[in-house]
Design an enzyme around this catalytic site. Sequence first.
Site, PDB file in Angstrom:
ATOM      1  N   GLU A 127       0.813  -1.233   0.000  1.00 50.89           N
ATOM      2  CA  GLU A 127       0.000   0.000   0.000  1.00 50.89           C
ATOM      3  C   GLU A 127       0.841   1.275   0.000  1.00 50.89           C
ATOM      4  O   GLU A 127       0.361   2.332   0.378  1.00 50.89           O
ATOM      5  CB  GLU A 127      -1.021  -0.006   1.158  1.00 50.89           C
ATOM      6  CG  GLU A 127      -2.012  -1.137   1.048  1.00 50.89           C
ATOM      7  CD  GLU A 127      -3.181  -1.036   2.043  1.00 50.89           C
ATOM      8  OE1 GLU A 127      -3.166  -0.153   2.909  1.00 50.89           O
ATOM      9  OE2 GLU A 127      -4.115  -1.853   1.914  1.00 50.89           O
ATOM     10  N   GLU A 227      -5.148  -8.668   1.226  1.00 53.15           N
ATOM     11  CA  GLU A 227      -5.653  -8.545   2.592  1.00 53.15           C
ATOM     12  C   GLU A 227      -7.145  -8.361   2.547  1.00 53.15           C
ATOM     13  O   GLU A 227      -7.652  -7.582   1.730  1.00 53.15           O
ATOM     14  CB  GLU A 227      -5.103  -7.288   3.304  1.00 53.15           C
ATOM     15  CG  GLU A 227      -3.650  -7.280   3.646  1.00 53.15           C
ATOM     16  CD  GLU A 227      -3.233  -5.968   4.340  1.00 53.15           C
ATOM     17  OE1 GLU A 227      -4.042  -5.033   4.422  1.00 53.15           O
ATOM     18  OE2 GLU A 227      -2.091  -5.916   4.793  1.00 53.15           O
TER      19      GLU A 227
END
Length: 310
Positions: A127, A227
């Site tokens: 990220e 995730e």
Amino acid sequence: MQIRTFAAVALAVAPAAVSAAGQLGFAVGNTNPDGSCKKQSDFEADFEAIKDNTQSTLVRTYSSSDSYGNPCNTPSEILPAAQAAGIQVLLGMWPDGGVYEKEKAPLVDANVEEYGDTLFGITVGSEGMYRGTYSQNELITWIGDMKATFPSTKIGTADSWNCWNNGTMDGIIKSGIDLVLANGFAYWQYQHISNATATYFDDMAQALAHVQEVSGSIDGIHFMSGETGWPGDGGTDAGAAKAGTDNEETYFNSAVCAMLEWGIDLFWFEAFDEPNKADAIGDDGQVASEQYWGSFTSDRTPKFNMMCGA
Ligand SMILES: *[C@@H]1O[C@H](CO)[C@@H](O)[C@H](O)[C@H]1NC(C)=O
Ligand SMILES: *[C@@H]1O[C@H](CO)[C@@H](O)[C@H](O)[C@H]1NC(C)=O
């Protein structure tokens, strides 16, 4: 958060949909509840809990160091434990803040490719494009360096589903990457639990369709959900998304088990509670606890039944 229509969903073809169910993996931290680096024996205990209570034989890590940058030498500690337990590891490295070389050294020291199939792959960053902590060019350079250093290993990166979907990651998709990990949290989209599965599917379908479109192939890149998860008791609410172990269990049994059935590999975030973890900050700047997202407590007790279809 931008939600497109379900038209996008029709375009996405799950690579494994007709042949096999997706593979369930677990995100695992590399520090103990007291903040110390996990050693081989700590990972052995992690794997025993995962094997005893789930259908999973796959985990992912995020970094070679702890959150203060102290070396944990995670690759050298986790790989022998994983090999003995029959677990595969997707090793993460965290290059943010100019520490790419520092994160790389423990991978080289561990001779990671000597572990054969135990090493599932390596991810560079998680990220960081979403957070803006590195640039696309930096990431492409690092991925290229990893591929040159570990030529038999699948190399990828993780980022939020909307970055994979909205063009932010197009240069990465075209750069010869092997693994795409798209993170998707209905919770961070402030969805009520009753709409959480639909939201997660919409996210993954959009990201997958875009990756397929940009790469020009249905399965040229191994697409995984990097995730997903839901906070249990002790966690923070996010709008209509209410923390709680009942909702966490519901999300696991509906969203996770159904996504696996659709044929998408995914990592549950996360295996074990991390009572010392720093808070996270959502899209709207809201602060939320990241301490109680485990489907196991920090002492490795399962919170609920994690067997899909059982
Ligand atoms: C893509 O999505 C991310 C995450 O929501 C956002 O920060 C970024 O500005 C978006 N980029 C474009 C080009 O829309
Ligand atoms: C439920 O999820 C779908 C799919 O993401 C979305 O289009 C819709 O707006 C959501 N409903 C609500 C009430 O937020």
